[in-house]
Design a protein around this motif. Structure first.
Motif, PDB file in Angstrom:
ATOM      1  N   THR A 166       7.797  -0.595   3.377  1.00 64.81           N
ATOM      2  CA  THR A 166       7.305   0.780   3.532  1.00 64.81           C
ATOM      3  C   THR A 166       8.370   1.779   3.105  1.00 64.81           C
ATOM      4  O   THR A 166       9.375   1.965   3.775  1.00 64.81           O
ATOM      5  N   GLY A 190       5.520   7.105   4.405  1.00 63.76           N
ATOM      6  CA  GLY A 190       4.384   6.984   5.313  1.00 63.76           C
ATOM      7  C   GLY A 190       4.825   6.551   6.700  1.00 63.76           C
ATOM      8  O   GLY A 190       5.774   7.096   7.252  1.00 63.76           O
ATOM      9  N   SER A 191       4.148   5.528   7.240  1.00 57.01           N
ATOM     10  CA  SER A 191       4.407   5.165   8.628  1.00 57.01           C
ATOM     11  C   SER A 191       4.183   3.684   8.891  1.00 57.01           C
ATOM     12  O   SER A 191       3.552   2.986   8.100  1.00 57.01           O
ATOM     13  N   THR A 247       0.931  -2.220  11.448  1.00 57.53           N
ATOM     14  CA  THR A 247       0.228  -1.657  10.300  1.00 57.53           C
ATOM     15  C   THR A 247       1.200  -0.749   9.553  1.00 57.53           C
ATOM     16  O   THR A 247       1.892   0.049  10.165  1.00 57.53           O
ATOM     17  N   ASP A 248       1.254  -0.907   8.230  1.00 60.98           N
ATOM     18  CA  ASP A 248       2.165  -0.072   7.459  1.00 60.98           C
ATOM     19  C   ASP A 248       1.461   0.465   6.222  1.00 60.98           C
ATOM     20  O   ASP A 248       0.382   0.023   5.866  1.00 60.98           O
ATOM     21  N   THR A 249       2.116   1.426   5.584  1.00 66.36           N
ATOM     22  CA  THR A 249       1.572   2.034   4.372  1.00 66.36           C
ATOM     23  C   THR A 249       2.240   1.463   3.122  1.00 66.36           C
ATOM     24  O   THR A 249       2.147   2.044   2.044  1.00 66.36           O
ATOM     25  N   THR A 307      -0.104  -3.491  -0.542  1.00 70.37           N
ATOM     26  CA  THR A 307      -1.041  -4.492  -0.027  1.00 70.37           C
ATOM     27  C   THR A 307      -0.809  -5.820  -0.749  1.00 70.37           C
ATOM     28  O   THR A 307      -0.053  -5.895  -1.703  1.00 70.37           O
ATOM     29  N   TYR A 329      -8.214  -4.210   5.601  1.00 76.44           N
ATOM     30  CA  TYR A 329      -7.382  -3.013   5.635  1.00 76.44           C
ATOM     31  C   TYR A 329      -6.846  -2.748   4.236  1.00 76.44           C
ATOM     32  O   TYR A 329      -6.178  -3.594   3.650  1.00 76.44           O
ATOM     33  N   LEU A 378      -5.296   0.454   3.180  1.00 72.41           N
ATOM     34  CA  LEU A 378      -4.368   1.576   3.047  1.00 72.41           C
ATOM     35  C   LEU A 378      -2.914   1.133   3.109  1.00 72.41           C
ATOM     36  O   LEU A 378      -2.019   1.951   3.198  1.00 72.41           O
ATOM     37  N   GLY A 379      -2.683  -0.140   3.087  1.00 72.18           N
ATOM     38  CA  GLY A 379      -1.356  -0.735   3.219  1.00 72.18           C
ATOM     39  C   GLY A 379      -1.553  -2.168   3.659  1.00 72.18           C
ATOM     40  O   GLY A 379      -2.385  -2.882   3.115  1.00 72.18           O
TER      41      GLY A 379
END
Length: 127
Positions: free
Chosen positions: A59, A62-63, A82-84, A87, A113, A115-116
């Motif tokens: 990452t 983001g977060s 969960t990370d951004t 993928t 998922y 978004l990451g």
């Protein structure tokens, strides 16, 4: 017995210095802080550390969100990271084996998922 919320926060604190500039790491939980998980502490720590290491290294912006919940699969406690980051990363097969053998649970990537990356550890709740 593992005080799961406090233990996750403790593990997360060790990664604060490794975060890329601007990346935030956040914690949420649906279980009370006094909730105790009856599981092998070393195995739990090994898997959560790997989840965090992978998220922090991937990452760049983001977060990263760490979540503990008992509201998913019945009879299971879920710890997710969960990370951004990018993928398509694959879970470590060794960690999957540890989760199954020592924690009586499952370790897997959320294929839906987009978004990451979201990695989940479902642990059987022994009551």
């Amino acid at each position: 017995m593992i005080p799961v919320n406090g233990y996750c926060r403790h593990l997360m604190a060790g990664y604060q210095i490794q975060l890329h500039d601007g990346v935030q790491i956040r914690f949420t939980s649906t279980v009370p802080d006094q909730y105790m998980l009856y599981a092998d502490e070393d195995s739990f720590a090994c898997i959560v550390r790997r989840m965090l290491t992978d998220a922090v290294s991937a990452t760049r912006e983001g977060s990263i969100d760490v979540c503990v919940t008992d509201q998913g699969a019945p009879g299971m406690l879920t710890v997710s990271v969960t990370d951004t980051g990018p993928t398509g990363r694959e879970p470590d097969a060794r960690l999957t084996a540890i989760a199954m053998r020592r924690l009586h649970g499952f370790f897997f990537m959320d294929p839906y998922y987009k978004l990451g990356t979201r990695v989940l550890l479902n642990i059987t709740i022994n009551r």
